[in-house]
Design a protein around this motif. Structure first.
Motif, PDB file in Angstrom:
ATOM      1  N   MET A   1       0.846  -1.189   0.000  1.00  0.00           N
ATOM      2  CA  MET A   1       0.000   0.000   0.000  1.00  0.00           C
ATOM      3  C   MET A   1       0.889   1.250   0.000  1.00  0.00           C
ATOM      4  O   MET A   1       1.701   1.445   0.901  1.00  0.00           O
ATOM      5  CB  MET A   1      -0.893  -0.020   1.250  1.00  0.00           C
ATOM      6  N   ASN A   2       0.724   2.097  -1.008  1.00  0.00           N
ATOM      7  CA  ASN A   2       1.506   3.319  -1.112  1.00  0.00           C
ATOM      8  C   ASN A   2       0.723   4.472  -0.487  1.00  0.00           C
ATOM      9  O   ASN A   2      -0.207   5.019  -1.076  1.00  0.00           O
ATOM     10  CB  ASN A   2       1.816   3.619  -2.583  1.00  0.00           C
ATOM     11  N   LEU A   3       1.118   4.875   0.719  1.00  0.00           N
ATOM     12  CA  LEU A   3       0.393   5.904   1.451  1.00  0.00           C
ATOM     13  C   LEU A   3       0.665   7.302   0.912  1.00  0.00           C
ATOM     14  O   LEU A   3       0.043   8.266   1.352  1.00  0.00           O
ATOM     15  CB  LEU A   3       0.751   5.834   2.936  1.00  0.00           C
ATOM     16  N   CYS A   4       1.608   7.416  -0.029  1.00  0.00           N
ATOM     17  CA  CYS A   4       1.881   8.704  -0.663  1.00  0.00           C
ATOM     18  C   CYS A   4       1.068   8.891  -1.937  1.00  0.00           C
ATOM     19  O   CYS A   4       1.202   9.907  -2.622  1.00  0.00           O
ATOM     20  CB  CYS A   4       3.380   8.838  -0.986  1.00  0.00           C
ATOM     21  N   ASP A   5       0.240   7.920  -2.256  1.00  0.00           N
ATOM     22  CA  ASP A   5      -0.574   7.973  -3.476  1.00  0.00           C
ATOM     23  C   ASP A   5      -1.908   8.643  -3.172  1.00  0.00           C
ATOM     24  O   ASP A   5      -2.603   8.271  -2.214  1.00  0.00           O
ATOM     25  CB  ASP A   5      -0.807   6.556  -4.005  1.00  0.00           C
ATOM     26  N   ILE A   6      -2.273   9.624  -3.986  1.00  0.00           N
ATOM     27  CA  ILE A   6      -3.504  10.368  -3.727  1.00  0.00           C
ATOM     28  C   ILE A   6      -4.737   9.468  -3.822  1.00  0.00           C
ATOM     29  O   ILE A   6      -5.719   9.649  -3.096  1.00  0.00           O
ATOM     30  CB  ILE A   6      -3.622  11.582  -4.679  1.00  0.00           C
ATOM     31  N   GLY A   7      -4.664   8.453  -4.689  1.00  0.00           N
ATOM     32  CA  GLY A   7      -5.773   7.508  -4.801  1.00  0.00           C
ATOM     33  C   GLY A   7      -5.943   6.713  -3.511  1.00  0.00           C
ATOM     34  O   GLY A   7      -7.075   6.478  -3.062  1.00  0.00           O
ATOM     35  N   THR A   8      -4.824   6.297  -2.908  1.00  0.00           N
ATOM     36  CA  THR A   8      -4.879   5.561  -1.647  1.00  0.00           C
ATOM     37  C   THR A   8      -5.451   6.434  -0.540  1.00  0.00           C
ATOM     38  O   THR A   8      -6.271   5.990   0.265  1.00  0.00           O
ATOM     39  CB  THR A   8      -3.462   5.081  -1.242  1.00  0.00           C
ATOM     40  N   ILE A   9      -5.015   7.686  -0.512  1.00  0.00           N
ATOM     41  CA  ILE A   9      -5.507   8.620   0.514  1.00  0.00           C
ATOM     42  C   ILE A   9      -7.018   8.814   0.383  1.00  0.00           C
ATOM     43  O   ILE A   9      -7.753   8.771   1.383  1.00  0.00           O
ATOM     44  CB  ILE A   9      -4.780   9.972   0.403  1.00  0.00           C
ATOM     45  N   LYS A  10      -7.485   8.998  -0.834  1.00  0.00           N
ATOM     46  CA  LYS A  10      -8.924   9.186  -1.050  1.00  0.00           C
ATOM     47  C   LYS A  10      -9.706   7.927  -0.700  1.00  0.00           C
ATOM     48  O   LYS A  10     -10.820   8.003  -0.169  1.00  0.00           O
ATOM     49  CB  LYS A  10      -9.187   9.598  -2.505  1.00  0.00           C
ATOM     50  N   TYR A  11      -9.120   6.761  -0.987  1.00  0.00           N
ATOM     51  CA  TYR A  11      -9.765   5.497  -0.621  1.00  0.00           C
ATOM     52  C   TYR A  11      -9.918   5.402   0.897  1.00  0.00           C
ATOM     53  O   TYR A  11     -10.984   5.015   1.413  1.00  0.00           O
ATOM     54  CB  TYR A  11      -8.952   4.314  -1.139  1.00  0.00           C
ATOM     55  N   ILE A  12      -8.841   5.739   1.618  1.00  0.00           N
ATOM     56  CA  ILE A  12      -8.866   5.697   3.086  1.00  0.00           C
ATOM     57  C   ILE A  12      -9.907   6.670   3.632  1.00  0.00           C
ATOM     58  O   ILE A  12     -10.665   6.341   4.550  1.00  0.00           O
ATOM     59  CB  ILE A  12      -7.460   6.016   3.652  1.00  0.00           C
ATOM     60  N   GLN A  13      -9.957   7.853   3.044  1.00  0.00           N
ATOM     61  CA  GLN A  13     -10.935   8.846   3.497  1.00  0.00           C
ATOM     62  C   GLN A  13     -12.366   8.333   3.321  1.00  0.00           C
ATOM     63  O   GLN A  13     -13.214   8.492   4.206  1.00  0.00           O
ATOM     64  CB  GLN A  13     -10.749  10.156   2.723  1.00  0.00           C
ATOM     65  N   VAL A  59       2.149   7.809   6.967  1.00  0.00           N
ATOM     66  CA  VAL A  59       3.117   7.817   5.859  1.00  0.00           C
ATOM     67  C   VAL A  59       4.555   7.745   6.375  1.00  0.00           C
ATOM     68  O   VAL A  59       5.321   6.861   5.982  1.00  0.00           O
ATOM     69  CB  VAL A  59       2.947   9.089   4.990  1.00  0.00           C
ATOM     70  N   LEU A  60       4.917   8.671   7.249  1.00  0.00           N
ATOM     71  CA  LEU A  60       6.262   8.682   7.818  1.00  0.00           C
ATOM     72  C   LEU A  60       6.443   7.531   8.805  1.00  0.00           C
ATOM     73  O   LEU A  60       7.507   6.913   8.869  1.00  0.00           O
ATOM     74  CB  LEU A  60       6.531  10.022   8.506  1.00  0.00           C
ATOM     75  N   THR A  61       5.399   7.228   9.541  1.00  0.00           N
ATOM     76  CA  THR A  61       5.455   6.156  10.544  1.00  0.00           C
ATOM     77  C   THR A  61       5.870   4.834   9.928  1.00  0.00           C
ATOM     78  O   THR A  61       6.675   4.079  10.489  1.00  0.00           O
ATOM     79  CB  THR A  61       4.073   5.968  11.210  1.00  0.00           C
ATOM     80  N   ASP A  62       5.313   4.542   8.766  1.00  0.00           N
ATOM     81  CA  ASP A  62       5.601   3.280   8.068  1.00  0.00           C
ATOM     82  C   ASP A  62       7.089   3.162   7.760  1.00  0.00           C
ATOM     83  O   ASP A  62       7.708   2.115   7.981  1.00  0.00           O
ATOM     84  CB  ASP A  62       4.778   3.223   6.780  1.00  0.00           C
ATOM     85  N   GLU A  63       7.693   4.251   7.278  1.00  0.00           N
ATOM     86  CA  GLU A  63       9.118   4.240   6.949  1.00  0.00           C
ATOM     87  C   GLU A  63       9.966   4.137   8.216  1.00  0.00           C
ATOM     88  O   GLU A  63      10.960   3.383   8.253  1.00  0.00           O
ATOM     89  CB  GLU A  63       9.481   5.526   6.191  1.00  0.00           C
ATOM     90  N   ILE A  64       9.579   4.864   9.268  1.00  0.00           N
ATOM     91  CA  ILE A  64      10.319   4.808  10.526  1.00  0.00           C
ATOM     92  C   ILE A  64      10.283   3.405  11.111  1.00  0.00           C
ATOM     93  O   ILE A  64      11.290   2.882  11.589  1.00  0.00           O
ATOM     94  CB  ILE A  64       9.727   5.811  11.547  1.00  0.00           C
ATOM     95  N   LEU A  84      -4.929   4.458  11.384  1.00  0.00           N
ATOM     96  CA  LEU A  84      -3.560   4.039  11.696  1.00  0.00           C
ATOM     97  C   LEU A  84      -3.495   2.544  12.008  1.00  0.00           C
ATOM     98  O   LEU A  84      -2.515   1.879  11.668  1.00  0.00           O
ATOM     99  CB  LEU A  84      -3.016   4.858  12.871  1.00  0.00           C
ATOM    100  N   LYS A  85      -4.532   2.020  12.614  1.00  0.00           N
ATOM    101  CA  LYS A  85      -4.577   0.574  12.883  1.00  0.00           C
ATOM    102  C   LYS A  85      -4.572  -0.195  11.568  1.00  0.00           C
ATOM    103  O   LYS A  85      -3.953  -1.265  11.445  1.00  0.00           O
ATOM    104  CB  LYS A  85      -5.828   0.235  13.693  1.00  0.00           C
ATOM    105  N   GLY A  89      -0.909  -1.886  10.404  1.00  0.00           N
ATOM    106  CA  GLY A  89      -1.202  -3.210  10.957  1.00  0.00           C
ATOM    107  C   GLY A  89      -0.090  -4.234  10.796  1.00  0.00           C
ATOM    108  O   GLY A  89       0.045  -5.154  11.609  1.00  0.00           O
ATOM    109  N   LYS A  90       0.744  -4.087   9.776  1.00  0.00           N
ATOM    110  CA  LYS A  90       1.815  -5.060   9.536  1.00  0.00           C
ATOM    111  C   LYS A  90       2.983  -4.896  10.500  1.00  0.00           C
ATOM    112  O   LYS A  90       3.852  -5.769  10.585  1.00  0.00           O
ATOM    113  CB  LYS A  90       2.319  -4.930   8.095  1.00  0.00           C
TER     114      LYS A  90
END
Length: 283
Positions: A1-13, A59-64, A84-85, A89-90
């Motif tokens: 899942m690419n959290l920097c993708d606008i499509g992903t963000i809109k899906y989550i919203q 987004v940043l959390t995943d990389e950290i 965030l859950k 989740g991974k």
């Protein structure tokens, strides 16, 4: 899942019925390269505890989390907890704390994980409206962290790194440079966010020094002088310090003892000169 993708963000919203809260300065980053540059600059290792301020959708959390031993993400918006859950989740090394960063006991969190200062790092994409209070609070509370790598409004970043004599040099410049070594990391244009804010951003790394940049006899007095000096920056030091509650004759004698011309303005004084002035008052 690419959290920097606008499509992903809109899906989550849509999936979570989540809307960006303008009051909380929620603008989500679309540039993954910025995330990686932030993480690289923070020099995260498996020995580290990273405290993240305002994880957003993670987004940043995943990389950290891919780099750190443990991540504690402090998020004030309870509506983001289920998001965030889902997005994190991974990871089994991430804890999300639903608190205000200005109220949460960071020292207690650090004690719980038994980490020394060298292995504690703070990161985050700070809301523009509260950037200065957060930075000031972290430094004045002497939170035992090795570094603070944060994204902020470019205007605030310019104030932090400013040199004496510049229009952006002020009390914030002195406060941060008193406690930290400051490095530029990366500029972030406004169109790198969704929704796009009205200003550009910049990432700075503040490496907390073991000892302040200058030694002063009384830190409280030092910062009181700095605050008074910049409270009316168009005035001379003699007048601005008097307006700030200091006796005019005492100010005059202290300036003379410090070898500082009373007609100078606060913005022309270096950190060292403020330290000398402070100790002159103290004497």
């Amino acid at each position: 899942m690419n959290l920097c993708d606008i499509g992903t963000i809109k899906y989550i919203q849509k999936a979570f019925g989540f809307k960006n809260a303008k009051s909380l300065g929620q603008n989500f980053l679309l540039d993954n390269s910025v995330i990686k540059e932030m993480a690289d600059a923070a020099e995260i290792s498996q020995e580290d505890l990273v405290i993240e301020i305002g994880p957003g959708i993670g987004v940043l959390t995943d990389e950290i989390a891919n780099r750190a031993g443990r991540v504690v993400a402090v998020e004030i918006d309870k509506n983001l907890l289920p998001v965030l859950k889902y997005t994190l989740g991974k990871h089994n090394n991430v804890e999300v704390v639903n608190e205000d960063i200005l109220k949460v006991d960071l020292e207690q969190i650090i004690r719980e994980y038994g980490k020394e200062k060298k292995n504690v790092k703070i990161m985050g994409n700070l809301p523009y409206y509260i950037t200065t209070p957060i930075i000031t609070e972290l430094l004045e509370r002497h939170v035992p962290a090795n570094s603070i790598t944060i994204m902020m409004q470019k205007e605030v970043a310019e104030r932090i790194i400013a040199d004496p004599g510049s229009k952006t040099y002020g009390a914030l410049s002195i406060a941060v440079q008193f406690y930290c070594h400051v490095e530029r990391v990366v500029d972030v244009l406004r169109d790198c966010f969704y929704p796009a804010p009205k200003v550009d951003s910049e990432v700075l790394k503040l490496t907390v020094k073991d000892k302040p940049s200058v030694e002063v006899k009384d830190q409280e007095l030092f910062f009181k002088l700095v605050k008074a000096g910049f409270s009316q920056r168009r005035k001379t030091l003699l007048n601005s310090l008097q307006s700030g509650g200091f006796n005019k004759e005492v100010v005059r004698r202290a300036l003379e003892s410090a070898g500082i011309d009373p007609t100078r303005r606060a913005e022309t004084l270096s950190l060292d000169e403020f330290a000398v002035l402070s100790d002159s008052f103290n004497s």
